[in-house]
Structure formats: C-alpha cells, structure tokens
Write an enzyme that holds these catalytic residues in place. Sequence first.
Site, PDB file in Angstrom:
ATOM      1  N   VAL A  13       0.835  -1.205   0.000  1.00 39.04           N
ATOM      2  CA  VAL A  13       0.000   0.000   0.000  1.00 39.04           C
ATOM      3  C   VAL A  13       0.877   1.265   0.000  1.00 39.04           C
ATOM      4  O   VAL A  13       0.624   2.220  -0.750  1.00 39.04           O
ATOM      5  CB  VAL A  13      -0.962   0.003   1.206  1.00 39.04           C
ATOM      6  CG1 VAL A  13      -1.720   1.315   1.304  1.00 39.04           C
ATOM      7  CG2 VAL A  13      -1.938  -1.164   1.107  1.00 39.04           C
ATOM      8  N   ALA A  64       3.419  -1.630   8.856  1.00 39.12           N
ATOM      9  CA  ALA A  64       2.800  -2.500   9.868  1.00 39.12           C
ATOM     10  C   ALA A  64       3.624  -3.767   9.990  1.00 39.12           C
ATOM     11  O   ALA A  64       4.460  -4.069   9.136  1.00 39.12           O
ATOM     12  CB  ALA A  64       1.366  -2.867   9.453  1.00 39.12           C
ATOM     13  N   THR A 104       3.067  -7.234   9.362  1.00 37.44           N
ATOM     14  CA  THR A 104       2.005  -7.949   8.641  1.00 37.44           C
ATOM     15  C   THR A 104       2.232  -9.469   8.567  1.00 37.44           C
ATOM     16  O   THR A 104       1.419 -10.158   7.946  1.00 37.44           O
ATOM     17  CB  THR A 104       1.850  -7.398   7.203  1.00 37.44           C
ATOM     18  OG1 THR A 104       3.119  -7.456   6.561  1.00 37.44           O
ATOM     19  CG2 THR A 104       1.327  -5.977   7.204  1.00 37.44           C
ATOM     20  N   TYR A 133      -4.078   2.219   8.355  1.00 35.92           N
ATOM     21  CA  TYR A 133      -4.728   1.039   7.765  1.00 35.92           C
ATOM     22  C   TYR A 133      -4.917  -0.046   8.810  1.00 35.92           C
ATOM     23  O   TYR A 133      -4.024  -0.324   9.602  1.00 35.92           O
ATOM     24  CB  TYR A 133      -3.910   0.526   6.572  1.00 35.92           C
ATOM     25  CG  TYR A 133      -3.856   1.573   5.496  1.00 35.92           C
ATOM     26  CD1 TYR A 133      -4.904   1.703   4.597  1.00 35.92           C
ATOM     27  CD2 TYR A 133      -2.808   2.492   5.450  1.00 35.92           C
ATOM     28  CE1 TYR A 133      -4.900   2.714   3.652  1.00 35.92           C
ATOM     29  CE2 TYR A 133      -2.790   3.505   4.499  1.00 35.92           C
ATOM     30  CZ  TYR A 133      -3.849   3.608   3.615  1.00 35.92           C
ATOM     31  OH  TYR A 133      -3.854   4.618   2.685  1.00 35.92           O
ATOM     32  N   THR A 147      -7.593  -3.797   9.594  1.00 37.41           N
ATOM     33  CA  THR A 147      -7.813  -5.106   8.978  1.00 37.41           C
ATOM     34  C   THR A 147      -9.144  -5.769   9.363  1.00 37.41           C
ATOM     35  O   THR A 147      -9.692  -5.503  10.440  1.00 37.41           O
ATOM     36  CB  THR A 147      -6.650  -6.040   9.391  1.00 37.41           C
ATOM     37  OG1 THR A 147      -6.940  -7.369   9.004  1.00 37.41           O
ATOM     38  CG2 THR A 147      -6.419  -6.037  10.891  1.00 37.41           C
ATOM     39  N   ASP A 148      -9.601  -6.649   8.487  1.00 31.64           N
ATOM     40  CA  ASP A 148     -10.751  -7.506   8.786  1.00 31.64           C
ATOM     41  C   ASP A 148     -10.446  -8.439   9.969  1.00 31.64           C
ATOM     42  O   ASP A 148     -11.369  -8.977  10.578  1.00 31.64           O
ATOM     43  CB  ASP A 148     -11.085  -8.358   7.551  1.00 31.64           C
ATOM     44  CG  ASP A 148      -9.872  -9.116   7.037  1.00 31.64           C
ATOM     45  OD1 ASP A 148      -8.921  -8.457   6.577  1.00 31.64           O
ATOM     46  OD2 ASP A 148      -9.845 -10.360   7.124  1.00 31.64           O
ATOM     47  N   TYR A 151      -1.822 -10.807  15.788  1.00 34.78           N
ATOM     48  CA  TYR A 151      -1.767  -9.734  14.778  1.00 34.78           C
ATOM     49  C   TYR A 151      -3.047  -8.896  14.850  1.00 34.78           C
ATOM     50  O   TYR A 151      -2.994  -7.667  14.940  1.00 34.78           O
ATOM     51  CB  TYR A 151      -1.590 -10.358  13.385  1.00 34.78           C
ATOM     52  CG  TYR A 151      -1.899  -9.412  12.244  1.00 34.78           C
ATOM     53  CD1 TYR A 151      -0.980  -8.446  11.842  1.00 34.78           C
ATOM     54  CD2 TYR A 151      -3.115  -9.496  11.552  1.00 34.78           C
ATOM     55  CE1 TYR A 151      -1.269  -7.579  10.795  1.00 34.78           C
ATOM     56  CE2 TYR A 151      -3.409  -8.637  10.504  1.00 34.78           C
ATOM     57  CZ  TYR A 151      -2.486  -7.681  10.130  1.00 34.78           C
ATOM     58  OH  TYR A 151      -2.781  -6.826   9.094  1.00 34.78           O
ATOM     59  N   TRP A 200      -7.378  -8.851   2.482  1.00 33.32           N
ATOM     60  CA  TRP A 200      -6.817  -9.656   1.385  1.00 33.32           C
ATOM     61  C   TRP A 200      -6.087  -8.787   0.364  1.00 33.32           C
ATOM     62  O   TRP A 200      -6.404  -8.797  -0.834  1.00 33.32           O
ATOM     63  CB  TRP A 200      -7.920 -10.471   0.712  1.00 33.32           C
ATOM     64  CG  TRP A 200      -8.594 -11.477   1.590  1.00 33.32           C
ATOM     65  CD1 TRP A 200      -8.615 -11.509   2.959  1.00 33.32           C
ATOM     66  CD2 TRP A 200      -9.365 -12.612   1.167  1.00 33.32           C
ATOM     67  NE1 TRP A 200      -9.339 -12.589   3.399  1.00 33.32           N
ATOM     68  CE2 TRP A 200      -9.809 -13.282   2.325  1.00 33.32           C
ATOM     69  CE3 TRP A 200      -9.728 -13.123  -0.075  1.00 33.32           C
ATOM     70  CZ2 TRP A 200     -10.590 -14.443   2.276  1.00 33.32           C
ATOM     71  CZ3 TRP A 200     -10.507 -14.271  -0.134  1.00 33.32           C
ATOM     72  CH2 TRP A 200     -10.929 -14.919   1.034  1.00 33.32           C
TER      73      TRP A 200
HETATM   74  N1  LIG Z   1      -1.648  -7.602   3.440  1.00 29.08           N
HETATM   75  C1  LIG Z   1      -2.920  -7.830   3.754  1.00 29.08           C
HETATM   76  O1  LIG Z   1      -3.544  -8.803   3.281  1.00 29.08           O
HETATM   77  C2  LIG Z   1      -3.674  -6.890   4.664  1.00 29.08           C
HETATM   78  C3  LIG Z   1      -5.004  -7.187   4.993  1.00 29.08           C
HETATM   79  C4  LIG Z   1      -5.707  -6.299   5.816  1.00 29.08           C
HETATM   80  C5  LIG Z   1      -5.068  -5.157   6.283  1.00 29.08           C
HETATM   81  N2  LIG Z   1      -3.769  -4.905   5.961  1.00 29.08           N
HETATM   82  C6  LIG Z   1      -3.142  -3.687   6.510  1.00 29.08           C
HETATM   83  O2  LIG Z   1      -2.841  -2.817   5.422  1.00 29.08           O
HETATM   84  C7  LIG Z   1      -1.658  -2.071   5.705  1.00 29.08           C
HETATM   85  C8  LIG Z   1      -0.680  -2.199   4.561  1.00 29.08           C
HETATM   86  O3  LIG Z   1      -0.349  -3.573   4.380  1.00 29.08           O
HETATM   87  P1  LIG Z   1       0.659  -4.054   3.247  1.00 29.08           P
HETATM   88  O4  LIG Z   1       0.180  -5.377   2.781  1.00 29.08           O
HETATM   89  O5  LIG Z   1       0.893  -2.947   2.280  1.00 29.08           O
HETATM   90  O6  LIG Z   1       1.981  -4.270   4.134  1.00 29.08           O
HETATM   91  P2  LIG Z   1       3.401  -4.819   3.667  1.00 29.08           P
HETATM   92  O7  LIG Z   1       3.447  -4.960   2.173  1.00 29.08           O
HETATM   93  O8  LIG Z   1       3.739  -5.995   4.520  1.00 29.08           O
HETATM   94  O9  LIG Z   1       4.378  -3.606   4.062  1.00 29.08           O
HETATM   95  C9  LIG Z   1       4.684  -3.315   5.386  1.00 29.08           C
HETATM   96  C10 LIG Z   1       5.615  -2.129   5.375  1.00 29.08           C
HETATM   97  O10 LIG Z   1       5.977  -1.827   6.733  1.00 29.08           O
HETATM   98  C11 LIG Z   1       7.365  -1.642   6.771  1.00 29.08           C
HETATM   99  N3  LIG Z   1       7.944  -1.932   8.060  1.00 29.08           N
HETATM  100  C12 LIG Z   1       7.736  -3.021   8.845  1.00 29.08           C
HETATM  101  N4  LIG Z   1       8.525  -2.959   9.940  1.00 29.08           N
HETATM  102  C13 LIG Z   1       9.235  -1.804   9.840  1.00 29.08           C
HETATM  103  C14 LIG Z   1      10.214  -1.181  10.658  1.00 29.08           C
HETATM  104  N5  LIG Z   1      10.618  -1.729  11.806  1.00 29.08           N
HETATM  105  N6  LIG Z   1      10.714   0.007  10.260  1.00 29.08           N
HETATM  106  C15 LIG Z   1      10.330   0.566   9.088  1.00 29.08           C
HETATM  107  N7  LIG Z   1       9.422   0.024   8.270  1.00 29.08           N
HETATM  108  C16 LIG Z   1       8.881  -1.158   8.651  1.00 29.08           C
HETATM  109  C17 LIG Z   1       7.894  -2.618   5.752  1.00 29.08           C
HETATM  110  O11 LIG Z   1       9.246  -2.313   5.457  1.00 29.08           O
HETATM  111  P3  LIG Z   1      10.282  -3.459   4.942  1.00 29.08           P
HETATM  112  O12 LIG Z   1      10.004  -3.606   3.468  1.00 29.08           O
HETATM  113  O13 LIG Z   1      11.618  -2.876   5.241  1.00 29.08           O
HETATM  114  O14 LIG Z   1       9.980  -4.698   5.716  1.00 29.08           O
HETATM  115  C18 LIG Z   1       6.934  -2.372   4.610  1.00 29.08           C
HETATM  116  O15 LIG Z   1       7.284  -1.229   3.884  1.00 29.08           O
HETATM  117  C19 LIG Z   1      -1.155  -2.590   7.054  1.00 29.08           C
HETATM  118  O16 LIG Z   1      -1.618  -1.747   8.072  1.00 29.08           O
HETATM  119  C20 LIG Z   1      -1.816  -3.949   7.205  1.00 29.08           C
HETATM  120  O17 LIG Z   1      -1.977  -4.308   8.555  1.00 29.08           O
HETATM  121  C21 LIG Z   1      -3.062  -5.735   5.151  1.00 29.08           C
END
Ligand SMILES: NC(=O)c1ccc[n+]([C@@H]2O[C@H](COP(=O)([O-])OP(=O)(O)OC[C@H]3O[C@@H](n4cnc5c(N)ncnc54)[C@H](OP(=O)(O)O)[C@@H]3O)[C@@H](O)[C@H]2O)c1
Length: 287
Positions: free
Chosen positions: A14, A64, A66, A103, A105-106, A129, A154
């Site tokens: 995102v 986050a 994740t 952001y 989550t479900d 989580y 998702w």
């Molecule tokens: N993925 C899903 O299916 C899903 C579903 C529902 C809600 N969400 C929510 O949507 C949002 C975005 O999710 P996403 O899928 O885009 O997440 P993602 O692709 O896993 O990206 C997470 C980001 O957080 C960064 N991060 C984690 N730990 C860090 C740290 N210690 N210092 C600096 N940066 C850090 C990561 O950096 P690195 O690249 O360096 O690790 C990455 O840029 C989150 O709030 C998640 O909870 C996601």
Amino acid sequence: MTKTILITGTTGQVGHELKTLLEQSNPNHQLLTPNRQHLDLTRLNEVKQYLREKQPNLILNAAAYTAVDQAETDRETATLLNTQLPELFATYCQAHGAQLVHYSTDYVYNGTGTKPWQETDPTEPLNHYGQTKLEGDLAIQQNCTNYLILRTSWVYSNRGKNFLNTMLRLAQERTELSIVNDQHGAPTPASYIAQTTLELLNIQAPSGIYHLAAAGETTWLGFAEAIFKRVEGQTPELDRTQTQHYPTPAKRPLNSRLNLAKIEQALGKTTPHWEDLLQQTLKDRQP
Ligand SMILES: NC(=O)c1ccc[n+]([C@@H]2O[C@H](COP(=O)([O-])OP(=O)(O)OC[C@H]3O[C@@H](n4cnc5c(N)ncnc54)[C@H](OP(=O)(O)O)[C@@H]3O)[C@@H](O)[C@H]2O)c1
C-alpha cells in the site's frame, strides 16, 4: 498551502502505491518517505525525534507488522509497530493539528457468521496480529480527533509478498495446489486502496473507521481460479481444502466480508467488483 506528507511503509504494497500516486499528483507537496534504513519504526524515540524535526501535516501510516503467523511469537515487535507506533502518530497529530490516515484489517473481527461486518460491529480478534491492530485502532481513537482508520482485507499487488504473486510462482513449481475454500472475503489491490485513500482525503471525509475493500466476495480458491483464468501459461490443478486441514500458528477468520455502505455513502459511488480490479491489476503487470 504546501503540505508535508509522511508516508510510512513505502517498500510495502500500500505504501508504495501511495508514494507513486502522490509523486504523480501533488508536485507541490513535500513527501517524506523514509524506509527502514532511514528510520526504524520500532525505535519510537527516533520516530518522535523525526516528527519533531520534519513536522508533517499529514501522516499516511502504511507500515505495519504484517507477518500474521510470525506475530504469534514475535509479539513485542508486532505490538510496537501495530499498536504503539499508531498511538505515537495519533498523539503527534493531536498536538500539531495534523491528520492521520491508518490502515487496519478484517482480522479485528472474529470471523463468525456470513454477514458482512459493519464498522460498528463488536471486535474480537482471533490472533495476536489482529489484537495488535485492534489496539492500534483504539489508541488512535483515544488520542486523536483528525483521523481515518481504513480497514481492508486480502491485500495484493503486482509487487511484494501476496497471494497473487505466490500463486504465479507456485504455478511454475508445481502441477497441483491445495487451496482453502472456506474463508470468505474480497481480494483488494493495493493500488485501489491508495487511490481511494486520496479520494477520501480530497472530499475531507469525516474522521472515523471505514471499510475499504473491493466489492463482491470469494474464497482463496475462487481467487486462485480467477487468477489462472486470466493469465497465460500452465495452470496447476486446484484442489479445495478447508482451514482446519491447513493448520497455521495464527487462527484465521472464516468470514472476512466487509460491509462497504459507509465508504460508498461518503464517496457517493459504488465500489468496483474484485474481479474487475483483478483484471485491471493483471493488465498493469509488467511482463
Ligand atoms: N496484506 C494484507 O492482506 C492486509 C489485509 C488487511 C489489512 N492490511 C493492513 O494494510 C496495511 C498495509 O499492508 P501491506 O500489505 O501494504 O503491508 P506490507 O506490504 O507488509 O508492508 C509493510 C511495510 O511496513 C514496513 N515496516 C515493517 N517494519 C518496519 C520497521 N521496523 N521500520 C520501518 N518500516 C517497517 C515494511 O518495510 P520493509 O520492506 O523494510 O519490511 C513495509 O514497507 C497494514 O496496516 C496492514 O496491517 C493488510
């Protein structure tokens, strides 16, 4: 007025899309997009210092913890990123007249029943989580008045670790895949989440929690079938399985359907169907 916008998590799904869109659309805004090397978000004192120096007017917190299964054991890091960090951002925003977009989550819901969850429904996460994400939502609500909490589900994109990329990789390696068919939700592209976030900001949507996901519903098996229907090449045989036969450290909700009435009302339009968004995402995929 020139705005200073902090986007966290820009190496993630995102965050990357938010950065790309804002770079294209707002040349006058100052974008701050520190990655983990520049600013480790678990080091809350350094984050505080960063905010003091940079004074953002808007924080888009797409960072986050994740890794849902890993969060069961790496509890402290998950809590730092998913609860304490949003709390810190909320406190900063309240003190500095800034806005926070976060952001969620479900996974804050317990996954029972078949009805799409409403933002006002009771929460009861099934795993750590989900618990840390819920506590992040509550901390924002308690500490800040100018916020959007966008609960999505998702998430996938053409880059990064997600179901779409995993399916396409496994299709190269295996002739048969076993996929769960009893979890229900809507696959949602990160690009759609980013674009809709900017629309909500443009209309100055009132503070609150909004469900932001694609319309319609499917299962992981249905999602896999829809992917393979649209990509060229060898399609593996897809076998249905049930969550109970696919044990994971963190329990998953069976019902991740999200009611979209509130966001549709705010934006004055209906949400695109997940299959149309998948089609669009695959079209945008680099060969
Ligand atoms: N993925 C899903 O299916 C899903 C579903 C529902 C809600 N969400 C929510 O949507 C949002 C975005 O999710 P996403 O899928 O885009 O997440 P993602 O692709 O896993 O990206 C997470 C980001 O957080 C960064 N991060 C984690 N730990 C860090 C740290 N210690 N210092 C600096 N940066 C850090 C990561 O950096 P690195 O690249 O360096 O690790 C990455 O840029 C989150 O709030 C998640 O909870 C996601």
